[in-house]
Design a protein around this motif. Sequence first.
Motif, short mmCIF file in Angstrom:
data_model
loop_
_atom_site.label_atom_id
_atom_site.label_comp_id
_atom_site.label_asym_id
_atom_site.label_seq_id
_atom_site.Cartn_x
_atom_site.Cartn_y
_atom_site.Cartn_z
N GLY B 50 -5.26 2.42 -13.58
CA GLY B 50 -6.48 3.08 -13.08
C GLY B 50 -6.47 3.29 -11.58
N MET B 51 -5.31 3.00 -10.96
CA MET B 51 -5.19 3.14 -9.50
C MET B 51 -5.15 4.61 -9.10
SD MET B 51 -1.91 1.80 -7.35
CE MET B 51 -1.57 2.22 -5.66
N VAL B 52 -5.94 4.95 -8.09
CA VAL B 52 -5.99 6.32 -7.57
C VAL B 52 -4.90 6.49 -6.50
CG1 VAL B 52 -7.39 7.92 -6.19
CG2 VAL B 52 -8.46 6.59 -8.03
N VAL B 53 -4.13 7.57 -6.58
CA VAL B 53 -3.16 7.88 -5.53
C VAL B 53 -3.44 9.29 -5.03
CG1 VAL B 53 -0.73 8.07 -4.89
CG2 VAL B 53 -1.43 6.43 -6.65
N LEU B 54 -3.58 9.42 -3.72
CA LEU B 54 -3.91 10.74 -3.17
C LEU B 54 -3.05 11.01 -1.95
CD1 LEU B 54 -5.81 13.24 -3.21
CD2 LEU B 54 -7.36 11.96 -1.74
N GLN B 55 -2.45 12.18 -1.91
CA GLN B 55 -1.73 12.61 -0.70
C GLN B 55 -2.74 13.29 0.22
OE1 GLN B 55 2.09 14.49 -1.16
NE2 GLN B 55 1.91 15.55 0.79
#
Lengths: 264, 361
Positions: B50-55
Amino acid sequence: MAEITLQDIIKPENQVYVKTKLMTDKNLSYCPGCGHGTAHRLIMEVVEELGQENDAIGIAPVGCSVLAYEFMNVDMQEAAHGRAPALATAVKRLWPNKLVFSYQGDGDLAAIGTAETIHACNRGEQIVMVFINNGIYGMTGGQMAPTTLPGMKTSTSPYGRDLQSMGNPLKMTELVAQLPGTYYVTRQAVHTPSAVRKAKRCIRKAFQNQLDGKPGVSFIEIVSNCNSGWKMEPVASNIWMEENMFPYYELGDLKVDGQLVEKK
Amino acid sequence: MGELRLMKGNEALAEAAIRAGVDGYFGYPITPQSEVIEYLMAEKPFERTGMVVLQAESEVASINMLYGGGGTGKKVMTSSSSPGISLMQEGLSYMAGAEIPCVVANVVRGGPGLGDIQPAQSDYFQSVKGGGHGDYRLPVLAPASVQEMSDFVPLSFDLAFKYRTPVLIVSDGLIGQMMEKVELFDTIPRLTDEEVIARYPWATNGKPKGKERRILTSLDLDPHKLEKHNFHLQDKYKQIREEEVRYEMIDCDDADYIIIAYGSSARISQKTLQLAREEGIKVGLLRPITLWPFPKQPIDDLVNKGVKGFLSVEMSAGQMVEDIRLTVRERTKVEHFGRYGGVIHSPEEVLEALKNKIIGD
């Protein structure tokens, strides 16, 4: 007949206006006549009316409204100059069920924070962005802003904004309306009762969009006065705004439900 | 025994972020650490935990995303390399002021300016002396192996939340890029929203019913209140100095001379120790694991024990050596040796420097 006291008059049934409990009792730090206080109140009224008091998270800017968190009685974070959309992005991504909004002035949103503004809008973050445009840096004493009108005098354009050497006023709202990540883009004012009512409807629409999970940013520009920065009395500044700001920053919806509004 | 894998340092850091129960990673590519966000994107951590990763659009944006996310009580992290970390100093200062936990990993490269993309340790000053504006310090952990790139992620979050502060993991291009065996720790489940709300009452995640709303800010226009806030921060830093010093000592018991080195330089210096012993020179290695708080006590103890000199070995023009000198206070010899600008010293060069600068004729 008994004398009518003040307490008799201040009864709930006699009150035609009640300040929302989501505005604190702190004295506003704004100059008399400034539009910021009205804009704060409208946002907080909308949050209260939508029943979102416990789910709203606001991001305050740097500028005149740097103390917005003192007045808006919800959970608030104070961002660095220009960075509010970045903070709001992460808050919304990590708490998708919360109601997230940012509040910024023109120097904050349209100069130092241009990149954060454009990219939050372009990514289509599900946030509400409120943009107060008074064409000047108020807090630092009336310097030229990205939105200062051509020929307009400020402390850093004392002979008027010269477009050749100082560049052009930036129509940020037109710019973000072009981006696929914005869902609702509108430009309003809060200088008359009718403008206030209209602005409130737009703010409600913006927050409702987020609650409904509509894709993208709901972006509200409020063209406002800065009577002290413009060196005018409040009423004169509002007239000046109507005569000079509105022709350049035309009021009305630019994008509704993800569709650009056709100019008539 | 945890799962064993052969990994790059940057990949181990990224995998550790997922396993440490990080809620959000916000990053921007820069060599030599781009594998972190590449690994995360490939791993689909949102499906795993459920971890969010955003560039983000810049390092400026990513650090401010950490401010926003960390301010809501979530575990947030970013990584970058020297020029990107410089861009983050504004955000780190604000977060130190507003007391927002987060973890920032710096895979250091040569500088100043754009420098190069080779390993360096020339960001020591920036890391341990504050970095941005105002009076603040950040805990700084310096991994010397791929294993520690993994292990220091959960440790950093423990410190970040215990003290409500950003924590730096400062490695370098060598640790980030090299592959080693790493034993991965078991996944720590992410906290639920309810757990975050219950555990961090200061966090701005929506005003609790019947309670006061929360404000996170670094601003106080009343100088006396701001001074009081600074007193509070200084008390916190004092506690960190007292309780969080970490270091490793190798062959120091009988040593006449001590090399002090962290990260890659410590690894290189271990070989120097061996070469020196083969020649009958008794050299020990003190490896600071926390660069701030700096391990002053063990240095002081070594001085009192009568060691004949310290050589600070850093891939820089001499930064940590200043902290060693502040501790030794001219009671014995302290010198610096290091190649820099992206050049890595050899164990032989370190031994040569030890002989020339410390042991003498």
